[in-house]
Structure formats: structure tokens, C-alpha cells
Design a protein around this motif. Sequence first.
Motif, mmCIF file in Angstrom:
data_model
loop_
_atom_site.group_PDB
_atom_site.id
_atom_site.type_symbol
_atom_site.label_atom_id
_atom_site.label_comp_id
_atom_site.label_asym_id
_atom_site.label_seq_id
_atom_site.Cartn_x
_atom_site.Cartn_y
_atom_site.Cartn_z
ATOM 1 N N ALA A 121 1.000 -1.214 -0.055
ATOM 2 C CA ALA A 121 0.270 -0.090 0.107
ATOM 3 C C ALA A 121 0.833 1.010 0.082
ATOM 4 O O ALA A 121 1.990 1.150 0.268
ATOM 5 N N ALA A 122 0.109 2.425 -0.328
ATOM 6 C CA ALA A 122 1.064 3.760 -0.377
ATOM 7 C C ALA A 122 -0.018 4.583 0.649
ATOM 8 O O ALA A 122 -1.056 4.446 0.681
ATOM 9 N N PHE A 123 0.616 5.561 0.917
ATOM 10 C CA PHE A 123 0.024 6.839 1.939
ATOM 11 C C PHE A 123 0.757 8.083 1.566
ATOM 12 O O PHE A 123 1.890 8.083 1.144
ATOM 13 N N VAL A 124 0.166 8.939 2.123
ATOM 14 C CA VAL A 124 0.589 10.276 2.025
ATOM 15 C C VAL A 124 1.177 10.785 3.471
ATOM 16 O O VAL A 124 0.538 10.540 4.440
ATOM 17 N N LEU A 125 2.132 11.373 3.406
ATOM 18 C CA LEU A 125 2.779 11.866 4.812
ATOM 19 C C LEU A 125 2.962 13.374 4.422
ATOM 20 O O LEU A 125 3.464 14.079 3.518
ATOM 21 N N ARG A 126 2.371 14.426 5.425
ATOM 22 C CA ARG A 126 2.294 15.873 5.177
ATOM 23 C C ARG A 126 2.998 16.292 6.481
ATOM 24 O O ARG A 126 2.331 16.216 7.588
ATOM 25 N N ILE A 127 4.148 17.353 6.358
ATOM 26 C CA ILE A 127 4.751 17.712 7.586
ATOM 27 C C ILE A 127 4.709 19.429 7.448
ATOM 28 O O ILE A 127 5.221 19.728 6.249
ATOM 29 N N SER A 128 4.479 20.146 8.443
ATOM 30 C CA SER A 128 4.371 21.511 8.409
ATOM 31 C C SER A 128 4.899 22.010 9.745
ATOM 32 O O SER A 128 3.809 21.723 10.630
ATOM 33 N N ASP A 129 5.765 22.625 9.953
ATOM 34 C CA ASP A 129 6.082 23.445 10.819
ATOM 35 C C ASP A 129 6.108 22.400 12.360
ATOM 36 O O ASP A 129 5.430 22.939 13.346
ATOM 37 N N GLY A 130 6.776 21.254 12.227
ATOM 38 C CA GLY A 130 6.716 20.450 13.451
ATOM 39 C C GLY A 130 5.646 19.650 13.610
ATOM 40 O O GLY A 130 5.467 18.907 14.691
ATOM 41 N N GLN A 131 4.669 19.696 12.686
ATOM 42 C CA GLN A 131 3.506 18.872 12.928
ATOM 43 C C GLN A 131 3.391 17.897 11.831
ATOM 44 O O GLN A 131 3.725 18.147 10.543
#
Length: 293
Positions: free
Chosen positions: A222-232
Motif C-alpha cells: 500500500a501507499a500513503f501520504v505524509l504531510r509535514i508542516s512546522d513541526g506537525q
Amino acid sequence: MTPGDQHCRLLAMMTVVPDLPAIREAFAVESSRVAQRVRAADRLDTPVPGLAWTVGQVTAHLCTVYQSFAATMRGEFAATALDDVIAPGRTLPETVAAANAFAVSLIEYKGQAEAADALAAAAAELIEVLGKEPDPLVSCPAPWYGPGRTRTVGTLASLAVSETLVHGHDLARAVGRRALPNVEAAVLVAPTVMSEMLPLLLDADRAHGFRGSFEIRVRGGAAFVLRISDGQVRTAPVDGQDVDCVVSMNACSALMIGYARQSVGHAVLTGRTLAFGRKPWLGLQMRGLFLTP
């Protein structure tokens, strides 16, 4: 119904829901293989390359993992069971290290046969629980990851296989054999393990000011999305939205990199990891944004 039972029945959302029957089968095979390696070891006090543990201590760790996971899935592991061992405010790796050290210190085997038998018996407990086809979305207390932490049945089952694969590799090296993790088993669990555990491992200091998105593709899985923004950080299913970087990973390398058994550079040079997209260079930065468990 005990508080632990009530807690265990809370439902959670998962980014990648695993195939529990397939995971149970893979776990049965891989845990048996690891038990055979322990039985064939010359000594339990043989150091494991790259770890501060011996063969006996790795065996004790795996026994504890299997028994704890089985117990919490049954609703029998108290959320406060490790309150005297772990402290609030620690990172996940620090918390896991303290819990592991405590658990391993309580177990000692008289010989390889006893250790292998104990490992097989602990694995049988988890196999029995998974054989009852529990809901993979049910959350259970997981205080070894920190006070008040929970993980889903599906995550714990996937982690049990990943721990078995990685430490099976460690034990093979300790007894002088070369044995990479089984790729079919890794494909089953790597997407769930990564999507569910990476949010707990984000290094807030290193991720401060970073903004980027990744689509993680585990080859064959499977694939998934990882979103990182300002320490979150948050993970989500692939939804067709644009991402900055697509990372294609061999399933075994995904686990080996995650457990610090393989470098990103080695995986890239051997073609086991490939990054592309509008910002492919972010692929080399991603691992550094997370702590090592």
C-alpha cells in the motif's frame, strides 16, 4: 468491564488497514523461524552486532513484545502498568528504551532450548488472539510508547511482524548467518507500521520550519501520504492531491531504514529506494526529520 477493556474497545482511524489473517500467517512462520535461530545459537550471551543486547536479551525482548501485545488485545494490559518505569515528557525512543530495559531485566533463561521454547509459547499467545479475528481498528493501551498511548490491533499486529523480521535479522547475524527479512512479510506490514508510527517519531526540532509532503509507496504494498508542516505531521490515504516528493521503497529497506539497520544512502545506491517528483531532493531529507525508535 474493566477500564482497560473499555479503552481497548475504542475505535480509531487508520491510514493503512492491514490484512490480519495474512499477518497472522506471516507472524506464525517468522516467529517460528526466529525460535529456531535461538535454539541453534551456541550461547545466549553472544553479543548481537550493532546492539547493546545479547542473543538471550533479544529473545527476552521479543517474548515481552509478543506477550504484551497479546495481553492488551485481550484487554488484560493496564494502561498504567508502566507508570513507575516511564516518565512523561520523554521522546518515544527514550520511553521505549526504558520499557525494554525494564522488561528484559526481568527475564533470564537457563539455556537456548528454554529461551526458544519461551519464544514459541509467547508467539503462540499472539497467534491465538489474532486467530479470533479481532477488529484491526480497535485501540488498545500501549503504555510502552508513553503514558496514555494507544495503538490499534492492526498496528500492533503489524509491529509484531516487523519486530520479528528485524530482530530475526539481528539474531542471524549474531550466529554468523546472512538472512535478510522476508520481503513478502515486510510488504504486508511496512505501510501500516510507517503510517501509524512515523507521527509519533517526528523530531520537532529538526522539523521546525520544514514544510513538505511525501507519497510513500511500498513496492508491492500500500501507499500513503505524509504531510509535514512546522513541526506537525499527519498521514492520510493517497487522494490524488499533489505532493512534493514521491518515495518508492523496497519493503525490507523501509523496515531496515526505520529501525536504523540500513542507511538511506545504501538503499538509494542499491536501487531499493527511489525519490522523484517536483522536489525529489526531499527524499534524502525525510529520514532525518524522524527519531530512531
